[in-house]
Design an enzyme around this catalytic site. Structure first.
Site, PDB file in Angstrom:
ATOM      1  N   TYR A  92       0.773  -1.262   0.116  1.00  0.00           N
ATOM      2  CA  TYR A  92       0.076  -0.105  -0.159  1.00  0.00           C
ATOM      3  C   TYR A  92       0.636   1.263  -0.170  1.00  0.00           C
ATOM      4  CZ  TYR A  92      -4.276   2.623   1.175  1.00  0.00           C
ATOM      5  OH  TYR A  92      -5.379   3.660   1.421  1.00  0.00           O
ATOM      6  N   SER A 187       0.806  -7.785   1.936  1.00  0.00           N
ATOM      7  CA  SER A 187      -0.165  -6.740   2.443  1.00  0.00           C
ATOM      8  C   SER A 187      -0.936  -6.316   1.527  1.00  0.00           C
ATOM      9  CB  SER A 187       0.659  -5.435   2.815  1.00  0.00           C
ATOM     10  OG  SER A 187      -0.043  -4.545   3.611  1.00  0.00           O
ATOM     11  N   ASP A 273       0.082  -8.975  13.700  1.00  0.00           N
ATOM     12  CA  ASP A 273      -0.209  -7.979  12.831  1.00  0.00           C
ATOM     13  C   ASP A 273      -1.409  -7.102  13.028  1.00  0.00           C
ATOM     14  OD1 ASP A 273      -0.236  -6.769  10.505  1.00  0.00           O
ATOM     15  OD2 ASP A 273      -0.073  -8.368   9.319  1.00  0.00           O
ATOM     16  N   HIS A 303       3.555  -6.883  11.113  1.00  0.00           N
ATOM     17  CA  HIS A 303       3.237  -7.083   9.590  1.00  0.00           C
ATOM     18  C   HIS A 303       4.336  -7.199   8.722  1.00  0.00           C
ATOM     19  CE1 HIS A 303       0.402  -5.797   6.587  1.00  0.00           C
ATOM     20  NE2 HIS A 303       1.196  -4.828   5.982  1.00  0.00           N
TER      21      HIS A 303
END
Length: 333
Positions: A92, A187, A273, A303
């Protein structure tokens, strides 16, 4: 970071039923068909990156609405046989970056397509090169809430259509073995990989790690971190829009898309996470339509998950699945 999500023994059986619109399959069939109908021929030009051991092409292919999407096509220099291949989607806020940054898959014997994410590339990394020319209604800062009250306007409708077209583009390349094309990402990239595997019937394997956008009715508001916090901010202002918002989000929920994916899959999640909570990853994993699926757990990681350790696991798994030798070949035949 304290533990906040379900324990492992519950995660292994966690399979929530997320409301799914009646036209879910028709919506995505129409979206993909429209993207393909608007497509033009992909363009490739050799990159000027100072790299001696790999060939890198700057690729432009048509995505949603025929919009140009940029990618790097990387493979070992001098290899003449069709190669097993992997399409990689990025996290992202970042873009495809520089051609020299992500060479691990090519040096392991794969052809690699590193795909830009439209409109992104200005939050971290070394930039992106693909604009998103489509507007939206009011949205919270970020990308997730763009067009969030109308499924046709959803930002990730465009991104997921781009992902399907990225696989289409990879299948066109003479250097690629069309029977051995995988998708991967971490992700946001993991969420896009799930969508690509669900929406493209020629994906031969999927390797999503720490995927976001999974089990959104649960994870939105669970931690207050990451991209799902954008939905919380939006709902805090647009009071009363909850039902419309979550109906739209159900079209891009990884748990719903995972039901349509049948390729072998290797998942990963960190149990601490807060960006991609493990219950979201397990919701998609347990709904995966294919029987050949494996989850790799990182109980003490956030994460970042397994990072380089997990890539070794991915490479070993994919090489075995694709019938490649234990180590990359020394010759270029």
């Amino acid at each position: 970071m304290p533990r906040f999500d379900l324990p492992l023994e519950l995660l292994r059986s966690y399979r929530p039923e997320i409301a799914e619109p009646d036209d879910f399959d028709a919506f995505w069939s129409r979206t993909v068909s429209e993207a393909r109908a608007a497509a033009s021929v992909s363009r490739r030009s050799r990159s000027s990156a100072p790299l001696d051991l790999v060939d890198v092409d700057d690729v432009v292919f048509s995505g949603f609405g025929g919009d140009p999407v940029r990618a790097w096509f990387v493979r070992r220099r001098g290899v003449r046989r069709p190669l097993p291949a992997i399409v990689e989607f990025v996290g992202y806020g970042r873009g495809r970056g520089l051609a020299s940054e992500r060479l691990h898959w090519p040096v392991a014997g794969f052809a690699q397509l590193i795909v830009d994410t439209r409109g992104q590339g200005s939050q971290w990394g070394t930039g992106g090169d693909t604009p998103d020319p489509h507007g939206s209604a009011p949205a919270a800062p970020g990308f997730l809430t763009r067009g969030i009250e109308d499924p046709d306007d959803l930002y990730y409708r465009r991104v997921f259509a781009d992902a399907v077209r990225a696989v289409d583009a990879m299948l066109e390349f003479d250097e690629v073995d069309p029977a051995r094309v995988a998708v991967t990402g971490n992700s946001q990239g993991g969420a896009i990989a799930i969508a690509a595997a669900a929406l493209h019937d020629r994906v031969a394997a999927a390797l999503p790690a720490a995927p976001v956008l999974c089990d959104l009715p649960r994870v939105v508001g669970l931690t207050g971190e990451g991209m799902t916090a954008e939905v919380v901010r939006y709902l805090s202002v647009h009071r009363g829009s909850h039902e419309r918002v979550f109906r739209a989000l159900s079209y891009i929920d990884g748990a719903n898309l995972a039901k349509r994916a049948t390729a072998p899959a290797l998942f990963a999640c960190g149990h601490l996470d807060t960006i991609a909570p493990p219950s979201g990853a397990y919701a998609a994993f347990n709904h995966w339509g294919g029987a050949d699926r494996t989850m790799v757990d990182y109980p003490w990681n956030e994460h970042e998950g397994g990072e380089g350790v997990h890539w070794v696991r991915q490479a070993e798994w994919l090489r075995a699945l694709f019938g490649m030798p234990d180590r990359p070949a020394d010759d270029a035949a």
